[in-house]
Write a protein that holds these residues in place. Structure first.
Motif, PDB file in Angstrom:
ATOM      1  N   GLU A  75      41.916 -48.640 -14.737  1.00  0.00           N
ATOM      2  CA  GLU A  75      42.142 -49.942 -15.363  1.00  0.00           C
ATOM      3  C   GLU A  75      41.283 -51.045 -14.727  1.00  0.00           C
ATOM      4  N   GLU A  76      40.969 -50.868 -13.448  1.00  0.00           N
ATOM      5  CA  GLU A  76      40.181 -51.892 -12.745  1.00  0.00           C
ATOM      6  C   GLU A  76      38.753 -52.003 -13.270  1.00  0.00           C
ATOM      7  N   GLU A  77      38.304 -51.053 -14.080  1.00  0.00           N
ATOM      8  CA  GLU A  77      36.899 -51.019 -14.499  1.00  0.00           C
ATOM      9  C   GLU A  77      36.532 -52.050 -15.560  1.00  0.00           C
ATOM     10  N   HIS A  78      37.493 -52.646 -16.238  1.00  0.00           N
ATOM     11  CA  HIS A  78      37.175 -53.626 -17.282  1.00  0.00           C
ATOM     12  C   HIS A  78      36.340 -54.767 -16.726  1.00  0.00           C
ATOM     13  N   PRO A  79      35.402 -55.312 -17.549  1.00  0.00           N
ATOM     14  CA  PRO A  79      35.045 -54.935 -18.910  1.00  0.00           C
ATOM     15  C   PRO A  79      34.250 -53.620 -18.948  1.00  0.00           C
ATOM     16  N   LEU A  80      34.683 -52.704 -19.811  1.00  0.00           N
ATOM     17  CA  LEU A  80      34.158 -51.343 -19.827  1.00  0.00           C
ATOM     18  C   LEU A  80      33.753 -50.929 -21.241  1.00  0.00           C
ATOM     19  N   VAL A  81      32.558 -50.363 -21.337  1.00  0.00           N
ATOM     20  CA  VAL A  81      32.007 -49.912 -22.610  1.00  0.00           C
ATOM     21  C   VAL A  81      31.953 -48.388 -22.620  1.00  0.00           C
ATOM     22  N   LEU A  82      32.419 -47.788 -23.709  1.00  0.00           N
ATOM     23  CA  LEU A  82      32.267 -46.346 -23.904  1.00  0.00           C
ATOM     24  C   LEU A  82      30.986 -46.101 -24.685  1.00  0.00           C
ATOM     25  N   GLN A  83      30.075 -45.321 -24.108  1.00  0.00           N
ATOM     26  CA  GLN A  83      28.885 -44.944 -24.871  1.00  0.00           C
ATOM     27  C   GLN A  83      29.105 -43.590 -25.537  1.00  0.00           C
ATOM     28  N   LEU A  84      28.941 -43.563 -26.841  1.00  0.00           N
ATOM     29  CA  LEU A  84      29.116 -42.348 -27.621  1.00  0.00           C
ATOM     30  C   LEU A  84      27.777 -41.757 -28.024  1.00  0.00           C
ATOM     31  N   GLY A  85      27.728 -40.425 -28.073  1.00  0.00           N
ATOM     32  CA  GLY A  85      26.586 -39.703 -28.608  1.00  0.00           C
ATOM     33  C   GLY A  85      27.034 -38.933 -29.828  1.00  0.00           C
ATOM     34  N   GLY A  86      26.358 -39.142 -30.942  1.00  0.00           N
ATOM     35  CA  GLY A  86      26.717 -38.444 -32.163  1.00  0.00           C
ATOM     36  C   GLY A  86      25.978 -39.030 -33.340  1.00  0.00           C
ATOM     37  N   SER A  87      26.077 -38.362 -34.484  1.00  0.00           N
ATOM     38  CA  SER A  87      25.414 -38.865 -35.683  1.00  0.00           C
ATOM     39  C   SER A  87      26.255 -38.650 -36.933  1.00  0.00           C
ATOM     40  N   ASN A  88      27.476 -38.167 -36.765  1.00  0.00           N
ATOM     41  CA  ASN A  88      28.373 -37.983 -37.890  1.00  0.00           C
ATOM     42  C   ASN A  88      29.284 -39.203 -37.983  1.00  0.00           C
ATOM     43  N   PRO A  89      29.146 -40.010 -39.033  1.00  0.00           N
ATOM     44  CA  PRO A  89      29.919 -41.256 -39.104  1.00  0.00           C
ATOM     45  C   PRO A  89      31.421 -41.056 -38.980  1.00  0.00           C
ATOM     46  N   ALA A  90      31.955 -40.020 -39.618  1.00  0.00           N
ATOM     47  CA  ALA A  90      33.401 -39.794 -39.570  1.00  0.00           C
ATOM     48  C   ALA A  90      33.860 -39.431 -38.165  1.00  0.00           C
TER      49      ALA A  90
END
Length: 346
Positions: A75-90
């Motif tokens: 929880e202490e990490e905020h502000p935190l961004v998740l980086q996603l890898g993918g190409s399927n919109p759904a």
């Protein structure tokens, strides 16, 4: 988001400085595979309250089908961004929704990684050649979350490296996908012939091109990434850009972050000493050790803390030689810190 993170963001929004129009994204640490894990991020957060932190890139397949918890963080990490890898919109939308429910502050789509493994999965830098698909991915994520969705990309790929190609990509992704926030790695990527490491070093940096991009899209939030090593360079980039993303230098020389809160965000508080940062890590380390985490999984992120200081080599050596041993605890770090000359006020 934690109450502390909310207060921090509100304070930052109220601060007016000459360094950038968007105060909350002035400095971020790049997502780096095998480097910026949750232990690393906790350590960096101790050094700077305000620097925006990114997870390592996590693929949609890992989140949806993997057995581990790929969304875990402190929880202490905020502000935190998740980086996603993918190409399927759904699939990206599904993962973005899960991440928002877990409390992440932002989702970032990777359109910059050039590795063969990433290309085979049809994501990363190769997606620069499919701007419409990237727009669909961003749009799908934005439809299911209330948090920002951003894109990290390069200035070009292979022979598609004209300024027109770059502006077309930004225009399509922003207008069709609704993306308002981009981080631009100021190098193009070679999708074949260069390793990921070589792609971080061989293609020349082109900062003026990224500056021009911000001028041509003034309504978009834009950060710059690539080759940034000093606070002076960060401040120089912020004369042109909304934000700066630092990668390897922040990992190898983490004390670079020590003055960020004061110089970029105007916080009136003393700069932490290196010894103070090490000691502040002890409670976290002890909690993690009690859960079965090995010391070296945490301490490896701290090796560069005393970079360029007397005793730095001995600090690194003692940790490297002892932290992996069974039963190792904070005494290893205490012994390593004793290698730093006591008279130094660090």
């Amino acid at each position: 988001m934690t109450d502390t993170a909310v207060v921090m963001n509100e304070q930052s929004n109220n601060e007016q400085t000459q360094l950038g129009q968007y105060p909350d994204c002035r400095l971020s640490i790049a997502p780096m595979l095998d480097w910026t894990d949750r232990h690393c991020r906790y350590f960096h957060r101790l050094i700077s309250e305000r620097t925006q932190l990114y997870t390592e890139m996590v693929t949609t397949g890992a989140i949806i089908h993997g057995k581990g918890d790929y969304l875990a963080y402190n929880e202490e990490e905020h502000p935190l961004v998740l980086q996603l890898g993918g190409s399927n919109p759904a699939e990206l939308a599904q993962c973005a929704k899960l991440a928002a429910e877990r409390g992440y502050d932002e989702i970032n789509l990777n359109v910059g990684c050039p590795s063969d493994r990433v290309q085979n999965g049809r994501f990363g830098a190769c997606l620069m050649g499919e701007a419409d698909l990237v727009a669909q991915c961003v749009s799908a994520m934005r439809e299911v979350v209330d948090i920002p969705v951003s894109v990290k990309t390069r200035i070009g790929i292979d022979d598609q490296d004209s300024y027109e190609f770059l502006t077309d990509f930004i225009r399509i992704v922003s207008e069709k996908g609704g993306c308002e926030d981009f981080t631009i790695h100021a190098r193009k990527a070679w999708l074949s012939g260069l390793s990921p490491k070589e792609n971080r070093e061989i293609p020349p940096l082109d900062y003026p091109r990224v500056y021009q991009l911000k001028q041509d899209f003034p309504h978009l939030t834009m950060g710059i990434n690539g080759g940034v090593k000093t606070m002076a360079e960060i401040e120089a980039h912020l004369q042109h850009m909304d934000g700066v993303m630092v990668g390897r230098e922040a990992y190898q020389n983490p004390y670079l972050l020590a003055e960020v809160d004061q110089r970029l965000y105007g916080l009136d508080k003393p700069v932490k000493k290196r010894r103070e940062i090490v000691e502040a890590m002890f409670p976290y380390i002890e909690r993690e050790l009690a859960k079965g985490t090995y010391l070296n999984h945490i301490s490896r992120h701290m090796l560069g803390l005393f970079q360029n200081m007397p005793g730095a080599r001995q600090w690194r050596r003692h940790i490297s030689e002892n932290a992996h041993k069974p039963g190792s605890g904070i005494e290893v770090l205490e012994q390593a810190m004793a290698k730093i000359p006591a008279h130094l006020d660090v």
